[in-house]
Design a protein around this motif. Structure first.
Motif, PDB file in Angstrom:
ATOM      1  N   VAL A 278      60.981 -37.473 -69.524  1.00 36.66           N
ATOM      2  CA  VAL A 278      61.996 -38.515 -69.384  1.00 36.66           C
ATOM      3  C   VAL A 278      62.891 -38.520 -70.618  1.00 36.66           C
ATOM      4  N   GLU A 279      62.301 -38.324 -71.792  1.00 40.57           N
ATOM      5  CA  GLU A 279      63.094 -38.205 -73.023  1.00 40.57           C
ATOM      6  C   GLU A 279      64.068 -37.034 -72.928  1.00 40.57           C
ATOM      7  N   ALA A 280      63.621 -35.920 -72.357  1.00 42.34           N
ATOM      8  CA  ALA A 280      64.462 -34.727 -72.271  1.00 42.34           C
ATOM      9  C   ALA A 280      65.658 -34.969 -71.354  1.00 42.34           C
ATOM     10  N   TYR A 281      65.411 -35.459 -70.130  1.00 39.66           N
ATOM     11  CA  TYR A 281      66.574 -35.649 -69.262  1.00 39.66           C
ATOM     12  C   TYR A 281      67.391 -36.869 -69.677  1.00 39.66           C
ATOM     13  N   GLY A 282      66.776 -37.796 -70.394  1.00 37.42           N
ATOM     14  CA  GLY A 282      67.548 -38.905 -70.963  1.00 37.42           C
ATOM     15  C   GLY A 282      68.516 -38.422 -72.033  1.00 37.42           C
ATOM     16  N   ALA A 283      68.077 -37.470 -72.847  1.00 38.24           N
ATOM     17  CA  ALA A 283      68.965 -36.904 -73.868  1.00 38.24           C
ATOM     18  C   ALA A 283      70.104 -36.115 -73.222  1.00 38.24           C
ATOM     19  N   VAL A 284      69.829 -35.455 -72.107  1.00 37.09           N
ATOM     20  CA  VAL A 284      70.890 -34.768 -71.360  1.00 37.09           C
ATOM     21  C   VAL A 284      71.909 -35.789 -70.861  1.00 37.09           C
ATOM     22  N   ASP A 285      71.429 -36.934 -70.387  1.00 35.91           N
ATOM     23  CA  ASP A 285      72.316 -37.993 -69.929  1.00 35.91           C
ATOM     24  C   ASP A 285      73.171 -38.523 -71.083  1.00 35.91           C
ATOM     25  N   GLU A 286      72.582 -38.661 -72.272  1.00 35.98           N
ATOM     26  CA  GLU A 286      73.347 -39.091 -73.446  1.00 35.98           C
ATOM     27  C   GLU A 286      74.444 -38.083 -73.776  1.00 35.98           C
ATOM     28  N   ALA A 287      74.125 -36.805 -73.694  1.00 34.92           N
ATOM     29  CA  ALA A 287      75.129 -35.772 -73.954  1.00 34.92           C
ATOM     30  C   ALA A 287      76.272 -35.894 -72.957  1.00 34.92           C
ATOM     31  N   ASN A 288      75.935 -36.157 -71.710  1.00 39.15           N
ATOM     32  CA  ASN A 288      76.943 -36.308 -70.675  1.00 39.15           C
ATOM     33  C   ASN A 288      77.867 -37.493 -70.990  1.00 39.15           C
ATOM     34  N   ALA A 289      77.286 -38.607 -71.421  1.00 37.29           N
ATOM     35  CA  ALA A 289      78.096 -39.779 -71.766  1.00 37.29           C
ATOM     36  C   ALA A 289      78.997 -39.488 -72.965  1.00 37.29           C
ATOM     37  N   ALA A 290      78.486 -38.757 -73.940  1.00 38.35           N
ATOM     38  CA  ALA A 290      79.290 -38.403 -75.108  1.00 38.35           C
ATOM     39  C   ALA A 290      80.454 -37.498 -74.702  1.00 38.35           C
ATOM     40  N   ILE A 291      80.214 -36.606 -73.771  1.00 41.84           N
ATOM     41  CA  ILE A 291      81.296 -35.752 -73.265  1.00 41.84           C
ATOM     42  C   ILE A 291      82.332 -36.599 -72.534  1.00 41.84           C
ATOM     43  N   GLY A 292      81.880 -37.608 -71.806  1.00 38.43           N
ATOM     44  CA  GLY A 292      82.812 -38.511 -71.137  1.00 38.43           C
ATOM     45  C   GLY A 292      83.734 -39.207 -72.134  1.00 38.43           C
ATOM     46  N   LEU A 293      83.209 -39.616 -73.274  1.00 37.81           N
ATOM     47  CA  LEU A 293      84.047 -40.224 -74.316  1.00 37.81           C
ATOM     48  C   LEU A 293      85.059 -39.215 -74.854  1.00 37.81           C
ATOM     49  N   ALA A 294      84.628 -37.985 -75.036  1.00 33.87           N
ATOM     50  CA  ALA A 294      85.543 -36.945 -75.520  1.00 33.87           C
ATOM     51  C   ALA A 294      86.650 -36.694 -74.499  1.00 33.87           C
ATOM     52  N   ARG A 295      86.273 -36.634 -73.229  1.00 30.62           N
ATOM     53  CA  ARG A 295      87.292 -36.445 -72.171  1.00 30.62           C
ATOM     54  C   ARG A 295      88.311 -37.572 -72.181  1.00 30.62           C
ATOM     55  N   ALA A 296      87.839 -38.790 -72.355  1.00 28.15           N
ATOM     56  CA  ALA A 296      88.745 -39.937 -72.385  1.00 28.15           C
ATOM     57  C   ALA A 296      89.702 -39.843 -73.575  1.00 28.15           C
TER      58      ALA A 296
END
Length: 191
Positions: free
Chosen positions: A32-50
């Motif tokens: 859960v920690e592993a796929y949670g960290a993947v989700d965090e990376a995805n959110a950080a990419i969303g901020l960069a896209r914005a």
């Protein structure tokens, strides 16, 4: 297709969640920690896209990557334990890794070689891409720790996260005026 009609289930109130194969795991389980960290990376990419805006050349590749990170998360949340499932689980693929490699090569070809390490910064978009890169590296560490603990992890997932962090570094340089606005590290400058 995924359909979410209810956002809260209350199953997590006791510190457990369900993996994609419906088995239970603690919220702090390494998987859960592993796929949670993947989700965090995805959110950080969303901020960069914005920060880049929809018209920037990196916006569409980053959107594709965000979708692929859901594939990576789906792969991680359904461990391949060799059991027959009632459905075909979604898995990360080597084709996705190869696409990242092509993107790195294409973008990096227009950049001047580095003569120093660079600091995460420059433009806001570049800083956010560097943040996404470091979160991606954390996800990579969580996933490789999971694999080292003997848990089933797709090699494509590990390769994908490794290449993605490299691509985010190159993209941060692109966002910094093709590297012209990179902030170089000056070793020992403030001693």
């Amino acid at each position: 297709m995924v359909r979410l009609t209810k956002i809260y289930t209350k199953t997590g109130d006791k510190g457990v969640t369900r993996l994609g194969d419906m088995s239970e795991a603690a919220k702090h389980d390494p998987r859960v920690e592993a796929y949670g960290a993947v989700d965090e990376a995805n959110a950080a990419i969303g901020l960069a896209r914005a920060a880049l805006g929809d018209d920037h050349e990196l916006a569409e590749p980053l959107k594709r990557i965000q979708n692929e990170l859901f594939d990576v998360g789906a792969d991680l949340c359904v461990p391949d334990r060799g059991e027959q499932l009632e459905w075909e689980p979604l898995r990360a693929s080597d084709a996705q890794v190869e696409r990242l490699e092509s993107e790195i090569d294409r973008l990096n070809a227009r950049l001047e070689p580095l003569d120093s390490f660079i600091l995460p910064g420059g433009s806001e978009a570049a800083a956010r891409l560097h943040l996404a890169r470091t979160v991606c590296r954390r996800a990579e560490r969580r996933v490789t720790a999971l694999a080292e603990a003997g848990e089933p992890v797709s090699g494509a997932v590990i390769r994908y996260l490794n290449r993605l962090a490299d691509l985010l570094f190159v993209m941060a340089r692109i966002a910094n005026e093709d590297g012209r606005a990179d902030v170089k590290w000056v070793p020992g400058e403030s001693r």
